[in-house]
Design a protein around this motif. Structure first.
Motif, PDB file in Angstrom:
ATOM      1  N   ARG A  18       5.094  55.277  96.423  1.00  0.00           N
ATOM      2  CA  ARG A  18       3.731  55.134  96.942  1.00  0.00           C
ATOM      3  C   ARG A  18       3.621  53.822  97.703  1.00  0.00           C
ATOM      4  O   ARG A  18       4.501  52.958  97.617  1.00  0.00           O
ATOM      5  CB  ARG A  18       2.709  55.174  95.794  1.00  0.00           C
ATOM      6  N   MET A  19       2.505  53.670  98.411  1.00  0.00           N
ATOM      7  CA  MET A  19       2.308  52.454  99.194  1.00  0.00           C
ATOM      8  C   MET A  19       0.817  52.186  99.358  1.00  0.00           C
ATOM      9  O   MET A  19      -0.028  53.045  99.087  1.00  0.00           O
ATOM     10  CB  MET A  19       2.997  52.555 100.571  1.00  0.00           C
ATOM     11  N   ASN A  20       0.503  50.958  99.761  1.00  0.00           N
ATOM     12  CA  ASN A  20      -0.859  50.551 100.129  1.00  0.00           C
ATOM     13  C   ASN A  20      -1.869  50.812  99.011  1.00  0.00           C
ATOM     14  O   ASN A  20      -1.625  50.480  97.863  1.00  0.00           O
ATOM     15  CB  ASN A  20      -1.267  51.228 101.440  1.00  0.00           C
ATOM     16  N   GLY A  21      -3.000  51.443  99.345  1.00  0.00           N
ATOM     17  CA  GLY A  21      -4.055  51.664  98.355  1.00  0.00           C
ATOM     18  C   GLY A  21      -3.790  52.892  97.513  1.00  0.00           C
ATOM     19  O   GLY A  21      -4.530  53.890  97.569  1.00  0.00           O
ATOM     20  N   GLY A  78      -7.217  45.826  96.997  1.00  0.00           N
ATOM     21  CA  GLY A  78      -8.187  45.559  95.944  1.00  0.00           C
ATOM     22  C   GLY A  78      -9.573  45.270  96.482  1.00  0.00           C
ATOM     23  O   GLY A  78     -10.586  45.574  95.846  1.00  0.00           O
ATOM     24  N   TYR A  79      -9.629  44.700  97.656  1.00  0.00           N
ATOM     25  CA  TYR A  79     -10.911  44.367  98.282  1.00  0.00           C
ATOM     26  C   TYR A  79     -11.535  45.601  98.934  1.00  0.00           C
ATOM     27  O   TYR A  79     -12.710  45.915  98.719  1.00  0.00           O
ATOM     28  CB  TYR A  79     -10.696  43.262  99.322  1.00  0.00           C
ATOM     29  N   LYS A 106     -14.548  49.823  95.555  1.00  0.00           N
ATOM     30  CA  LYS A 106     -15.706  50.708  95.352  1.00  0.00           C
ATOM     31  C   LYS A 106     -15.302  52.128  94.967  1.00  0.00           C
ATOM     32  O   LYS A 106     -16.120  52.903  94.463  1.00  0.00           O
ATOM     33  CB  LYS A 106     -16.576  50.738  96.606  1.00  0.00           C
ATOM     34  N   TYR A 107     -14.019  52.463  95.195  1.00  0.00           N
ATOM     35  CA  TYR A 107     -13.533  53.791  94.807  1.00  0.00           C
ATOM     36  C   TYR A 107     -12.846  53.768  93.435  1.00  0.00           C
ATOM     37  O   TYR A 107     -12.340  54.799  92.981  1.00  0.00           O
ATOM     38  CB  TYR A 107     -12.548  54.320  95.852  1.00  0.00           C
ATOM     39  N   GLY A 108     -12.804  52.605  92.820  1.00  0.00           N
ATOM     40  CA  GLY A 108     -12.184  52.493  91.497  1.00  0.00           C
ATOM     41  C   GLY A 108     -10.807  51.863  91.496  1.00  0.00           C
ATOM     42  O   GLY A 108     -10.163  51.778  90.450  1.00  0.00           O
TER      43      GLY A 108
END
Length: 367
Positions: free
Chosen positions: A157-160, A188-189, A193-195
């Motif tokens: 996986r990668m990024n968010g 993280g920033y 808001k999506y958890g």
């Protein structure tokens, strides 16, 4: 026309000083050096036993471009002054153009040599290493692909990479997390808001870093010294805290600029490299992750990447409401979309694709 290197700047084993930094602004488009398509390669690994390995592909264009032994990782033992001067001809993340030797080498001299391959075949298996590369595309929302993804030997996986609450669609395991300093901090920033709380931190996880720019080397210096970052964008940050207690030097890999340049040059060379903003143009982190998988796994499946019908889906699988794919100037998303389709159609890898829900019960196109 090829840009020839000044003989005085050609790096040789006798060179004892770093060449003067090249200024990216001096070039109106990507400069092509005589040694542009020459890359470090490592000794061949032991013979593969997987009959279905993508390395056995008979596709002529893939066979011509693919270098199975391309040097994947950069570490303290494979960057000397000669290498520094060679790589200083290429812009980041493909080299060190414009960087000062001391600013980058402080970090490079700390990067440990990998102790083991990124992946090995599971005991008792048929010798095949099966990998899933999971992007963050909205196509995964409602896909119910989680069980299939988790059925692979390894998951990249990668990024968010937000998992909690989306396990049914994206699975719940992570073997490797691919990132830049920006990706691991900004996610993280942007996605709080999506958890989203932090990068994946499964026990024994391996972390792969893309050295995107100077800030990444500053990040690595703090990370590997266990000290606050001394300068730059992340000054005073404590990098090791972003890995949730799972950072281990023995499981930390840094992709080599040669590998990144090779992936761009041979598979994803955008026409935007001919434009005056060429220096910012590079494949996405997800694209580099797919090509890393193609060089470390035998069988690769990609989920959450752009497909022909991308306009039907949200930008991210965890978004609520209707959004659209965002195109940033530094990435050529259409080129990447076409690359994934070509690799799928030629059976190099398998790309998860939704079909029109009105036509039947199938959830994806099969090879």
């Amino acid at each position: 026309m090829k840009t020839r290197n000044d003989p005085k700047g050609v790096s040789t084993p006798e060179t004892e000083t770093p060449m003067p930094p090249l200024n990216r602004s001096a070039f109106k488009k990507l400069p092509i050096w005589d040694f542009e398509d020459i890359y470090n390669q490592d000794a061949p690994p032991k013979q593969k036993t997987c009959a279905q390995s993508l390395r056995n592909s008979q596709d002529e264009s893939f066979k011509k471009a693919f270098l199975p032994n391309i040097r994947l990782y950069m570490h303290k033992d494979n960057i000397n002054m000669s290498e520094w001067n060679r790589l200083s001809h290429f812009n980041n993340p493909f080299g060190f153009m414009g960087f000062q030797y001391k600013d980058v080498m402080e970090a490079v001299k700390l990067i440990p040599k990998p102790k083991e391959p990124l992946f090995i075949a599971k005991p008792g298996s048929d010798g095949c290493v099966r990998c899933a590369v999971v992007g963050t595309g909205g196509i995964l929302n409602g896909s119910k692909m989680g069980k299939e993804i988790d059925g692979h030997d390894y998951i990249i996986r990668m990024n968010g990479a937000l998992i909690k609450g989306h396990e049914e669609d994206v699975g719940n395991r992570t073997s490797v997390y691919v990132h830049t300093a920006h990706a691991i901090t900004a996610s993280g920033y942007f996605f709080k808001k999506y958890g989203y709380k932090s990068a994946p931190a499964d026990e024994g996880i391996k972390y792969v870093m893309i050295p995107e720019g100077l800030r990444d080397f500053q990040w690595m210096t703090g990370l590997l010294k266990r000290e606050r970052v001394a300068a730059g964008q992340y000054r005073k940050s404590r990098p090791w805290t972003y890995y949730s207690g799972q950072f281990d030097e023995g499981r930390f890999y840094v992709l080599h600029p040669d590998f990144l340049r090779y992936a761009r040059n041979r598979f994803m060379k955008s026409p935007n490299l001919e434009k005056n903003f060429w220096a910012m143009v590079r494949p996405t982190n997800g694209a580099f992750a797919i090509f890393m998988a193609l060089h470390t796994c035998d069988i690769v499946s990609a989920y959450g990447f752009m497909t022909e019908d991308y306009m039907k889906y949200n930008n991210y699988y965890f978004e609520t409401g209707k959004t659209h794919v965002i195109f940033y100037a530094n990435h050529d998303y259409i080129l990447e979309k076409n690359t994934w389709k070509k690799l799928h159609d030629t059976k190099i890898m398998r790309l998860y694709q939704r079909i029109d829900s009105e036509t039947g019960t199938e959830k994806q196109k099969k090879l």
